[in-house]
Design a protein around this motif. Structure first.
Motif, PDB file in Angstrom:
ATOM      1  N   GLU A   1      17.817 -35.483  38.600  1.00  0.00           N
ATOM      2  CA  GLU A   1      17.473 -34.331  37.761  1.00  0.00           C
ATOM      3  C   GLU A   1      17.692 -33.020  38.515  1.00  0.00           C
ATOM      4  OE1 GLU A   1      13.739 -32.998  34.834  1.00  0.00           O
ATOM      5  OE2 GLU A   1      13.573 -34.713  36.175  1.00  0.00           O
ATOM      6  N   THR A   2      18.642 -32.991  39.407  1.00  0.00           N
ATOM      7  CA  THR A   2      19.016 -31.788  40.138  1.00  0.00           C
ATOM      8  C   THR A   2      20.533 -31.741  40.218  1.00  0.00           C
ATOM      9  OG1 THR A   2      18.894 -32.954  42.259  1.00  0.00           O
ATOM     10  CG2 THR A   2      16.915 -31.773  41.540  1.00  0.00           C
ATOM     11  N   ARG A   3      21.067 -30.587  40.577  1.00  0.00           N
ATOM     12  CA  ARG A   3      22.508 -30.480  40.751  1.00  0.00           C
ATOM     13  C   ARG A   3      22.935 -31.286  41.967  1.00  0.00           C
ATOM     14  NH1 ARG A   3      26.098 -24.933  40.444  1.00  0.00           N
ATOM     15  NH2 ARG A   3      28.121 -25.873  40.992  1.00  0.00           N
ATOM     16  N   SER A   4      23.909 -32.164  41.796  1.00  0.00           N
ATOM     17  CA  SER A   4      24.391 -32.986  42.912  1.00  0.00           C
ATOM     18  C   SER A   4      25.858 -33.314  42.705  1.00  0.00           C
ATOM     19  CB  SER A   4      23.569 -34.276  43.035  1.00  0.00           C
ATOM     20  OG  SER A   4      23.873 -35.171  41.974  1.00  0.00           O
ATOM     21  N   ASP A   5      26.532 -33.629  43.814  1.00  0.00           N
ATOM     22  CA  ASP A   5      27.933 -34.040  43.802  1.00  0.00           C
ATOM     23  C   ASP A   5      28.036 -35.191  44.792  1.00  0.00           C
ATOM     24  OD1 ASP A   5      30.582 -34.089  43.186  1.00  0.00           O
ATOM     25  OD2 ASP A   5      31.097 -32.178  44.111  1.00  0.00           O
ATOM     26  N   GLN A   6      28.031 -36.436  44.288  1.00  0.00           N
ATOM     27  CA  GLN A   6      27.934 -37.622  45.123  1.00  0.00           C
ATOM     28  C   GLN A   6      29.283 -38.343  45.173  1.00  0.00           C
ATOM     29  OE1 GLN A   6      24.252 -39.930  44.133  1.00  0.00           O
ATOM     30  NE2 GLN A   6      23.954 -38.340  42.578  1.00  0.00           N
ATOM     31  N   TYR A   7      29.587 -38.925  46.348  1.00  0.00           N
ATOM     32  CA  TYR A   7      30.890 -39.552  46.557  1.00  0.00           C
ATOM     33  C   TYR A   7      30.739 -40.962  47.131  1.00  0.00           C
ATOM     34  CZ  TYR A   7      32.559 -34.684  46.500  1.00  0.00           C
ATOM     35  OH  TYR A   7      32.826 -33.387  46.163  1.00  0.00           O
TER      36      TYR A   7
ATOM     37  N   ASP B   1      26.300 -25.294  35.896  1.00  0.00           N
ATOM     38  CA  ASP B   1      25.352 -25.885  36.839  1.00  0.00           C
ATOM     39  C   ASP B   1      25.798 -27.294  37.271  1.00  0.00           C
ATOM     40  OD1 ASP B   1      22.943 -25.842  38.365  1.00  0.00           O
ATOM     41  OD2 ASP B   1      21.966 -27.104  36.853  1.00  0.00           O
ATOM     42  N   ARG B   2      27.094 -27.586  37.152  1.00  0.00           N
ATOM     43  CA  ARG B   2      27.620 -28.898  37.544  1.00  0.00           C
ATOM     44  C   ARG B   2      28.909 -28.696  38.317  1.00  0.00           C
ATOM     45  NH1 ARG B   2      28.723 -31.002  32.608  1.00  0.00           N
ATOM     46  NH2 ARG B   2      30.841 -30.192  32.829  1.00  0.00           N
ATOM     47  N   ASP B   3      29.130 -29.505  39.360  1.00  0.00           N
ATOM     48  CA  ASP B   3      30.300 -29.329  40.220  1.00  0.00           C
ATOM     49  C   ASP B   3      31.588 -29.835  39.590  1.00  0.00           C
ATOM     50  OD1 ASP B   3      29.146 -28.060  42.542  1.00  0.00           O
ATOM     51  OD2 ASP B   3      28.098 -29.936  42.905  1.00  0.00           O
ATOM     52  N   LEU B   4      31.516 -30.695  38.586  1.00  0.00           N
ATOM     53  CA  LEU B   4      32.692 -31.071  37.810  1.00  0.00           C
ATOM     54  C   LEU B   4      32.828 -30.130  36.620  1.00  0.00           C
ATOM     55  CD1 LEU B   4      32.705 -34.987  37.565  1.00  0.00           C
ATOM     56  CD2 LEU B   4      34.406 -33.535  38.679  1.00  0.00           C
ATOM     57  N   GLY B   5      34.045 -29.766  36.285  1.00  0.00           N
ATOM     58  CA  GLY B   5      34.270 -28.878  35.160  1.00  0.00           C
ATOM     59  C   GLY B   5      34.247 -29.613  33.836  1.00  0.00           C
ATOM     60  N   THR B   6      34.896 -29.009  32.838  1.00  0.00           N
ATOM     61  CA  THR B   6      34.996 -29.616  31.509  1.00  0.00           C
ATOM     62  C   THR B   6      36.156 -30.608  31.538  1.00  0.00           C
ATOM     63  OG1 THR B   6      34.206 -27.518  30.598  1.00  0.00           O
ATOM     64  CG2 THR B   6      35.114 -29.095  29.043  1.00  0.00           C
ATOM     65  N   VAL B   7      35.848 -31.821  32.024  1.00  0.00           N
ATOM     66  CA  VAL B   7      36.889 -32.823  32.272  1.00  0.00           C
ATOM     67  C   VAL B   7      36.488 -34.156  31.650  1.00  0.00           C
ATOM     68  CG1 VAL B   7      37.639 -31.737  34.423  1.00  0.00           C
ATOM     69  CG2 VAL B   7      35.835 -33.475  34.481  1.00  0.00           C
ATOM     70  N   PRO B   8      37.465 -35.008  31.329  1.00  0.00           N
ATOM     71  CA  PRO B   8      37.126 -36.374  30.923  1.00  0.00           C
ATOM     72  C   PRO B   8      36.402 -37.091  32.058  1.00  0.00           C
ATOM     73  CG  PRO B   8      39.397 -35.849  30.355  1.00  0.00           C
ATOM     74  CD  PRO B   8      38.911 -34.740  31.235  1.00  0.00           C
TER      75      PRO B   8
ATOM     76  N   LEU C   1      30.319 -38.769  41.306  1.00  0.00           N
ATOM     77  CA  LEU C   1      29.348 -38.531  40.245  1.00  0.00           C
ATOM     78  C   LEU C   1      28.759 -37.137  40.403  1.00  0.00           C
ATOM     79  CD1 LEU C   1      27.644 -39.687  37.833  1.00  0.00           C
ATOM     80  CD2 LEU C   1      25.909 -40.260  39.555  1.00  0.00           C
ATOM     81  N   ALA C   2      28.839 -36.336  39.342  1.00  0.00           N
ATOM     82  CA  ALA C   2      28.298 -34.972  39.362  1.00  0.00           C
ATOM     83  C   ALA C   2      27.178 -34.861  38.330  1.00  0.00           C
ATOM     84  CB  ALA C   2      29.391 -33.954  39.070  1.00  0.00           C
ATOM     85  N   THR C   3      26.056 -34.260  38.735  1.00  0.00           N
ATOM     86  CA  THR C   3      24.901 -34.080  37.849  1.00  0.00           C
ATOM     87  C   THR C   3      24.487 -32.618  37.828  1.00  0.00           C
ATOM     88  OG1 THR C   3      23.220 -34.448  39.572  1.00  0.00           O
ATOM     89  CG2 THR C   3      24.131 -36.397  38.484  1.00  0.00           C
ATOM     90  N   ASP C   4      23.766 -32.251  36.757  1.00  0.00           N
ATOM     91  CA  ASP C   4      23.241 -30.881  36.662  1.00  0.00           C
ATOM     92  C   ASP C   4      21.740 -30.875  36.953  1.00  0.00           C
ATOM     93  OD1 ASP C   4      21.972 -31.815  34.371  1.00  0.00           O
ATOM     94  OD2 ASP C   4      23.418 -30.900  33.011  1.00  0.00           O
ATOM     95  N   GLY C   5      21.108 -29.710  36.774  1.00  0.00           N
ATOM     96  CA  GLY C   5      19.713 -29.549  37.155  1.00  0.00           C
ATOM     97  C   GLY C   5      18.729 -29.744  36.028  1.00  0.00           C
ATOM     98  N   LEU C   6      19.083 -30.474  34.990  1.00  0.00           N
ATOM     99  CA  LEU C   6      18.163 -30.644  33.865  1.00  0.00           C
ATOM    100  C   LEU C   6      17.785 -32.123  33.710  1.00  0.00           C
ATOM    101  CD1 LEU C   6      19.787 -28.127  31.360  1.00  0.00           C
ATOM    102  CD2 LEU C   6      17.726 -27.805  32.737  1.00  0.00           C
ATOM    103  N   VAL C   7      18.289 -32.775  32.676  1.00  0.00           N
ATOM    104  CA  VAL C   7      17.884 -34.146  32.359  1.00  0.00           C
ATOM    105  C   VAL C   7      18.547 -35.136  33.317  1.00  0.00           C
ATOM    106  CG1 VAL C   7      17.840 -35.919  30.549  1.00  0.00           C
ATOM    107  CG2 VAL C   7      17.607 -33.487  29.952  1.00  0.00           C
ATOM    108  N   ASP C   8      17.797 -36.168  33.715  1.00  0.00           N
ATOM    109  CA  ASP C   8      18.362 -37.192  34.577  1.00  0.00           C
ATOM    110  C   ASP C   8      18.759 -38.415  33.749  1.00  0.00           C
ATOM    111  OD1 ASP C   8      15.945 -38.271  33.889  1.00  0.00           O
ATOM    112  OD2 ASP C   8      15.212 -38.549  35.942  1.00  0.00           O
ATOM    113  N   GLY C   9      19.222 -39.460  34.427  1.00  0.00           N
ATOM    114  CA  GLY C   9      19.591 -40.719  33.786  1.00  0.00           C
ATOM    115  C   GLY C   9      19.511 -41.821  34.817  1.00  0.00           C
TER     116      GLY C   9
END
Length: 211
Positions: free
Chosen positions: A10-16, A78-85, A115-123
């Motif tokens: 539930e935070t902004r992240s960019d995981q590899y 608020d996400r490190d990936l853009g508007t991408v598939p 995997l890129a996440t934003d700072g709102l809802v988690d999963g």
């Protein structure tokens, strides 16, 4: 059994998950992997990228021909990936994705899962398992129809040949070797191409059709 896992936090992240050593692709290469994703739909998602000869990372979505990205992430600063598939939402369980690496023949490559996440809802996140790269594993075929006026339409199919894991050897027999037909306007015909496995093990294959 074990799998790599990236959590949809539930935070902004960019995981590899990234290959540390490159691998040489000498022919029509194939990347296969099993995975299960369950992320915040439309907002958090994962992609697969490739680096050629130590160069920049490039998305491989265009080369996926089995279980590709389901849709496109919405715009979010608020996400490190853009508007991408991307793989996002609930994938409904484990699926196997196939990626054509034939365009990288003659190169050394590295693969990464991101995997890129934003700072709102988690999963839940993204599980990745059984990652394999096969060399000389794809066959491309194309059939074209040309009218008397010179108009032409072509369809292509991509067949993946998966090496055996049990010690046997599959063998392909194709009959006939080619198909041809002359059609009048508004007429249709059906022709059959038989593909037979005459070897000592299972032959696993998949087809992509381009229109």
């Amino acid at each position: 059994s074990h799998a790599w896992f990236a959590q949809d936090v539930e935070t902004r992240s960019d995981q590899y998950l990234e290959m540390t050593s490159p691998i040489a692709i000498t022919g029509a290469g194939l990347l296969r992997f099993w995975h299960h994703y369950d992320t915040e739909n439309d907002w958090d998602g994962g992609v697969v990228e490739i680096s050629k000869n130590g160069g920049p990372w490039t998305d491989l979505g265009y080369a996926m021909f089995r279980h590709a990205y389901p849709d496109t992430l919405l715009e979010n600063p608020d996400r490190d990936l853009g508007t991408v598939p991307a793989f996002n939402g609930d994938g409904g369980g484990y699926v196997e994705t196939w990626v054509d690496l034939g365009g990288y023949a003659g190169s050394v490559v590295r693969i990464r899962f991101r995997l890129a996440t934003d700072g709102l809802v988690d999963g839940l996140g993204w599980y990745v398992d059984d990652v394999r790269i096969h060399d000389h594993a794809l066959i491309d075929n194309e059939a074209c129809v040309t009218s008397a006026e010179g108009d032409q339409h072509c369809d292509s199919v991509k067949t993946a040949i998966i090496p055996s894991t049990t010690g046997g050897t599959p063998a392909i027999a194709v009959n006939p070797g080619s198909l041809a037909a002359l059609q009048e306007t508004n007429q249709t015909s059906t022709q059959i191409l038989n593909i037979e496995n005459t070897g000592s093990d299972n032959l696993i294959w998949g087809i992509q059709t381009d229109f």
